[in-house]
Design a protein around this motif. Sequence first.
Motif, short mmCIF file in Angstrom:
data_model
loop_
_atom_site.label_atom_id
_atom_site.label_comp_id
_atom_site.label_asym_id
_atom_site.label_seq_id
_atom_site.Cartn_x
_atom_site.Cartn_y
_atom_site.Cartn_z
N LYS A 20 5.93 26.68 23.31
CA LYS A 20 4.65 26.08 23.71
C LYS A 20 3.97 25.42 22.50
N THR A 21 4.03 26.09 21.37
CA THR A 21 3.45 25.53 20.14
C THR A 21 4.13 24.21 19.79
N VAL A 22 5.45 24.18 19.87
CA VAL A 22 6.21 22.97 19.58
C VAL A 22 5.83 21.87 20.56
N MET A 23 5.76 22.20 21.83
CA MET A 23 5.48 21.18 22.84
C MET A 23 4.05 20.65 22.75
N ARG A 24 3.11 21.53 22.43
CA ARG A 24 1.72 21.08 22.26
C ARG A 24 1.60 20.09 21.10
N PHE A 25 2.36 20.34 20.05
CA PHE A 25 2.33 19.44 18.91
C PHE A 25 3.13 18.17 19.17
N SER A 26 4.36 18.32 19.62
CA SER A 26 5.28 17.18 19.74
C SER A 26 5.04 16.32 20.97
N GLY A 27 4.63 16.94 22.06
CA GLY A 27 4.46 16.21 23.31
C GLY A 27 3.66 14.93 23.18
N PRO A 28 2.43 15.00 22.66
CA PRO A 28 1.62 13.79 22.53
C PRO A 28 2.19 12.77 21.54
N ARG A 29 3.01 13.21 20.61
CA ARG A 29 3.56 12.32 19.59
C ARG A 29 4.91 11.71 19.98
N MET A 30 5.53 12.24 21.01
CA MET A 30 6.87 11.78 21.39
C MET A 30 6.90 10.29 21.72
N PHE A 31 5.85 9.78 22.35
CA PHE A 31 5.86 8.37 22.71
C PHE A 31 5.90 7.47 21.47
N LEU A 32 5.32 7.93 20.38
CA LEU A 32 5.34 7.15 19.14
C LEU A 32 6.72 7.15 18.48
#
Length: 111
Positions: A78-90
């Motif tokens: 969850k920690t990884v996804m909260r951080f990476s999720g919003p940045r994945m599109f970039l």
Amino acid sequence: MYNSVQLKVIHEKKVIGEMIALYCRKKHGTGKNLCAECAELYAYAQDKIDRCRFIEKKTFCSACTVHCYSPDMRTRVKTVMRFSGPRMFLYHPVLVVKHILVTLKMRKRYD
């Protein structure tokens, strides 16, 4: 040739791998290789994806009725996804669009 479930497994592993790699690079300062902690999380996630009984019908693990991750690993992912999720599109826009399309296709198929 792969069937749709096999392609979904490959895609799920790719997405979680890229999310963990992005998190590891930004939070742990690693280059192309994962640190030991992130490598352990990735191996754990791959194993869970391989063993998933609901892979044919589910869209995201978070939407699944059964949470197969141990509490510690669930917190870590969850920690990884909260951080990476919003940045994945970039960092991986094609992967994000593909992930959205696969999700929509699976929802449509099983609705």
